[in-house]
Write a protein that holds these residues in place. Structure first.
Motif, PDB file in Angstrom:
ATOM      1  N   LEU A  76       0.849  -1.197   0.000  1.00 29.05           N
ATOM      2  CA  LEU A  76       0.000   0.000   0.000  1.00 29.05           C
ATOM      3  C   LEU A  76       0.881   1.241   0.000  1.00 29.05           C
ATOM      4  O   LEU A  76       1.942   1.268   0.644  1.00 29.05           O
ATOM      5  CB  LEU A  76      -0.913   0.000   1.223  1.00 29.05           C
ATOM      6  N   ILE A  77       0.439   2.267  -0.714  1.00 29.83           N
ATOM      7  CA  ILE A  77       1.288   3.454  -0.862  1.00 29.83           C
ATOM      8  C   ILE A  77       0.970   4.525   0.173  1.00 29.83           C
ATOM      9  O   ILE A  77      -0.156   4.629   0.664  1.00 29.83           O
ATOM     10  CB  ILE A  77       1.214   4.067  -2.273  1.00 29.83           C
ATOM     11  N   GLN A  78       1.992   5.294   0.473  1.00 34.43           N
ATOM     12  CA  GLN A  78       1.868   6.493   1.296  1.00 34.43           C
ATOM     13  C   GLN A  78       2.591   7.596   0.552  1.00 34.43           C
ATOM     14  O   GLN A  78       3.723   7.398   0.089  1.00 34.43           O
ATOM     15  CB  GLN A  78       2.504   6.276   2.667  1.00 34.43           C
ATOM     16  N   ALA A  79       1.955   8.750   0.417  1.00 33.32           N
ATOM     17  CA  ALA A  79       2.592   9.910  -0.219  1.00 33.32           C
ATOM     18  C   ALA A  79       3.122  10.836   0.867  1.00 33.32           C
ATOM     19  O   ALA A  79       2.412  11.165   1.816  1.00 33.32           O
ATOM     20  CB  ALA A  79       1.602  10.642  -1.109  1.00 33.32           C
ATOM     21  N   VAL A  80       4.384  11.217   0.729  1.00 34.57           N
ATOM     22  CA  VAL A  80       5.041  12.124   1.664  1.00 34.57           C
ATOM     23  C   VAL A  80       5.528  13.313   0.847  1.00 34.57           C
ATOM     24  O   VAL A  80       5.951  13.147  -0.293  1.00 34.57           O
ATOM     25  CB  VAL A  80       6.237  11.409   2.350  1.00 34.57           C
ATOM     26  N   ALA A  88       6.373  14.477  -4.917  1.00 38.40           N
ATOM     27  CA  ALA A  88       5.917  13.541  -3.889  1.00 38.40           C
ATOM     28  C   ALA A  88       6.880  12.376  -3.787  1.00 38.40           C
ATOM     29  O   ALA A  88       7.427  11.921  -4.791  1.00 38.40           O
ATOM     30  CB  ALA A  88       4.517  13.026  -4.235  1.00 38.40           C
ATOM     31  N   LEU A  89       7.064  11.897  -2.567  1.00 36.24           N
ATOM     32  CA  LEU A  89       7.829  10.690  -2.309  1.00 36.24           C
ATOM     33  C   LEU A  89       6.778   9.617  -2.004  1.00 36.24           C
ATOM     34  O   LEU A  89       6.008   9.756  -1.059  1.00 36.24           O
ATOM     35  CB  LEU A  89       8.757  10.905  -1.114  1.00 36.24           C
ATOM     36  N   ILE A  90       6.721   8.599  -2.849  1.00 30.92           N
ATOM     37  CA  ILE A  90       5.723   7.535  -2.698  1.00 30.92           C
ATOM     38  C   ILE A  90       6.432   6.297  -2.163  1.00 30.92           C
ATOM     39  O   ILE A  90       7.356   5.780  -2.793  1.00 30.92           O
ATOM     40  CB  ILE A  90       5.031   7.208  -4.045  1.00 30.92           C
ATOM     41  N   ALA A 105      17.751   8.522   4.092  1.00 33.73           N
ATOM     42  CA  ALA A 105      17.326   9.422   5.162  1.00 33.73           C
ATOM     43  C   ALA A 105      16.710  10.686   4.583  1.00 33.73           C
ATOM     44  O   ALA A 105      17.091  11.147   3.506  1.00 33.73           O
ATOM     45  CB  ALA A 105      18.526   9.787   6.038  1.00 33.73           C
ATOM     46  N   LEU A 106      15.771  11.245   5.331  1.00 31.74           N
ATOM     47  CA  LEU A 106      15.240  12.571   5.042  1.00 31.74           C
ATOM     48  C   LEU A 106      15.864  13.499   6.077  1.00 31.74           C
ATOM     49  O   LEU A 106      15.887  13.186   7.273  1.00 31.74           O
ATOM     50  CB  LEU A 106      13.714  12.583   5.143  1.00 31.74           C
TER      51      LEU A 106
END
Length: 160
Positions: A76-80, A88-90, A105-106
């Motif tokens: 399952l995806i999460q968008a950040v 977007a980072l998926i 790392a962010l």
């Protein structure tokens, strides 16, 4: 019989999506142009930057479908949205719970790590005026390839 011709303005990717769509005259009445445009955007391949654990980033083409995005991240995806750019980072929303390998790392503006993305993720365009994800521009692709070019390894702390 007349037909309405809609031409997509995108290049066909590996999936060979047709460039021209024909709608018979009998279907013109009440046609929802915004709906058709949204359909074309969602069914056009998008250029993304795929980042797998232990590997350098690589450009990829994936369909703009939920199934394709879930396949790319393995769940399952999460968008950040950690960047100032409309990007977007998926990622896989359960990657850490599933014990997937830590990837990149962010960091905040001072270079301090505030989160680590686990598992495979990709970057795509996220225009503020649209609900759909889009292709990265060539400039974004270059910028983020450079930003994530180093492979990162994480060693757990041992507390005695």
């Amino acid at each position: 019989m007349k037909t309405l011709c809609l031409q997509a303005r995108s290049k066909s990717g590996p999936e060979q999506i047709p460039d021209i769509y024909y709608i018979p005259e009998t279907s013109w009445h009440g046609i929802d142009c915004a709906g058709w445009l949204s359909y074309f955007r969602r069914n056009t391949p998008m250029k993304v930057l795929l980042i797998e654990p232990g590997k350098p980033p690589k450009p990829a083409i994936i369909p703009q479908t939920l199934a394709a995005m879930q396949k790319a991240v393995g769940g399952l995806i999460q968008a950040v949205y950690p960047f100032d750019d409309p990007v977007a980072l998926i990622c896989n929303e359960a990657a850490k719970l599933e014990g997937l390998p830590l990837n990149r790392a962010l960091r905040d503006e001072d270079g301090n790590i505030y989160d680590i993305i686990a598992g495979t993720f990709f970057l795509c365009g996220a225009p503020p005026d649209s609900e759909d994800f889009t292709s990265l521009t060539d400039e974004q692709l270059t910028h983020y390839t450079n930003r994530f070019r180093f492979i990162e390894f994480y060693i757990p702390e041992v507390h005695t």
